[in-house]
Design an enzyme around this catalytic site. Sequence first.
Site, mmCIF file in Angstrom:
data_model
loop_
_atom_site.group_PDB
_atom_site.id
_atom_site.type_symbol
_atom_site.label_atom_id
_atom_site.label_comp_id
_atom_site.label_asym_id
_atom_site.label_seq_id
_atom_site.Cartn_x
_atom_site.Cartn_y
_atom_site.Cartn_z
ATOM 1 N N SER A 55 32.620 46.636 -1.890
ATOM 2 C CA SER A 55 33.512 45.540 -1.510
ATOM 3 C C SER A 55 34.319 45.807 -0.249
ATOM 4 C CB SER A 55 34.451 45.211 -2.672
ATOM 5 O OG SER A 55 35.181 46.352 -3.047
ATOM 6 N N HIS A 60 29.882 41.180 -5.345
ATOM 7 C CA HIS A 60 29.779 40.629 -3.983
ATOM 8 C C HIS A 60 28.345 40.259 -3.601
ATOM 9 C CE1 HIS A 60 33.880 40.870 -2.573
ATOM 10 N NE2 HIS A 60 33.994 41.919 -3.371
ATOM 11 N N LYS A 107 33.906 34.716 -6.683
ATOM 12 C CA LYS A 107 33.755 34.913 -5.238
ATOM 13 C C LYS A 107 32.838 33.817 -4.676
ATOM 14 C CE LYS A 107 34.801 39.730 -6.080
ATOM 15 N NZ LYS A 107 36.255 39.623 -5.987
HETATM 16 C C1 LIG Z 1 32.925 45.141 -6.535
HETATM 17 C C2 LIG Z 1 33.817 44.268 -7.365
HETATM 18 N N1 LIG Z 1 33.640 44.228 -8.689
HETATM 19 C C3 LIG Z 1 34.398 43.458 -9.473
HETATM 20 C C4 LIG Z 1 35.423 42.688 -8.954
HETATM 21 C C5 LIG Z 1 36.260 41.869 -9.864
HETATM 22 O O1 LIG Z 1 35.894 40.520 -9.810
HETATM 23 P P1 LIG Z 1 36.929 39.373 -10.208
HETATM 24 O O2 LIG Z 1 37.692 39.035 -8.955
HETATM 25 O O3 LIG Z 1 36.062 38.269 -10.701
HETATM 26 O O4 LIG Z 1 37.813 39.934 -11.259
HETATM 27 C C6 LIG Z 1 35.648 42.693 -7.585
HETATM 28 C C7 LIG Z 1 36.726 41.852 -7.003
HETATM 29 O O5 LIG Z 1 37.675 42.300 -6.443
HETATM 30 C C8 LIG Z 1 34.835 43.505 -6.763
HETATM 31 O O6 LIG Z 1 35.033 43.547 -5.442
#
Ligand SMILES: Cc1ncc(COP(=O)(O)O)c(C=O)c1O
Length: 393
Positions: free
Chosen positions: A182, A210, A241
């Site tokens: 991310s 992502h 997202k």
């Molecule tokens: C790699 C990754 N996994 C999981 C999440 C968590 O997703 P959510 O925003 O739906 O809680 C994020 C978000 O920040 C992320 O970047």
Amino acid sequence: MRKDPLAFLANQLESLKQQGLYRKLRVLEGKPEAHTTFDHKSVVNLSSNNYLGLTTHPKLIKAAADAVQNYGVGSGAVRTISGTMEMHMELERRLAAFKRVESVVVFQSGFAANAGTVAAVLTKEDVIISDELNHASIIDGARLSKATIKVFPHKDVDAARKIIKDLPADQKKILITDGVFSMDGDLGSVPELSALAEEYGAIMMVDDAHASGVFGNSGSGTVDHFNCHGRVDIQVGTLSKAIGVLGGYVAGSRSLIEFLYHRARPFLFSTSHPPAVTAACLAALDILETEPQWIEKLWDNTRFFKAGLDKLGFNTGLSQSPITPVIVGQAATAAKMSDALFERGVFAQSIGFPTVARDKARLRTIVAATHTKEDLQFALDAFGAVGRELGVI
Ligand SMILES: Cc1ncc(COP(=O)(O)O)c(C=O)c1O
């Protein structure tokens, strides 16, 4: 007067300020769109995960509004008591078909999906082998599980192999990687780690937060992108997202999903999505399947913007996705650069420790399908000017 037992927090905040790590929350006053208003300033927004512009797509808005009219604003309970609606089940069936797996369970967020799943599937007897840049929600799930956590350097499959080959054959173990990292935008070593998992009998897990809506056929993720169907036991995706709404999901075998229905704590102990959220997610799936132009436009914009940043001479790391970091080093420089860009009408949030390593502070940019080329050129011009002013390029 009572002495404030939380006084130590003010000291810690002061220390954050001194390190350039204190950030005021920017307040969105317009719609979450590619060009919008934050803090009374009209900006090109390069800081949203709204890759495809679906947060304001008319079909999602209509689906959400209709669901409110027909079903109200809340589900009223956790899934396992009385909070499972027919549309929750429909979303899980649609996602399972989309991901080409037997079953899917939807959680309240991607964070809850990762943390809830890792903590439910592993116990203190087990071993978790995890890329050092995996998301915080995987790390928290790993800690909650009390399993032994072994971290390998970023994408270093040989190092992962060294860890796994020393474990007893009958040891329960899991290999975990993000599909897209991310903060760096590079892709996880999904095929190589899947092969390693097969060789050593490990569970293979990919967090595709992502990649959902960005990679693979109709945005179905990195497992499809790498043609690794059937080799990844646990796939996590997010609905927050590119899907434009809120939520996370786990895709896998029927028994994995049935188990999570019974043991994943966020599923058991936190209220399910309101109807508007679920209905909008269903509409987003329709769009992924019928409007391929959004993903095409996203990638066209991504290529244009990356080429522009590279031409200006910025360090953009090893990104392979629409997430392009502009790595500047010190947190204070990143914060200064972000503020200067904001003044010029470009919002690119600075990211520092602990989200990234102390000496790798950056501005994290994400283009969207809904940026115009003029938006992106405007942003590139601002990056060039500010980068030169601050001596970054
Ligand atoms: C790699 C990754 N996994 C999981 C999440 C968590 O997703 P959510 O925003 O739906 O809680 C994020 C978000 O920040 C992320 O970047």
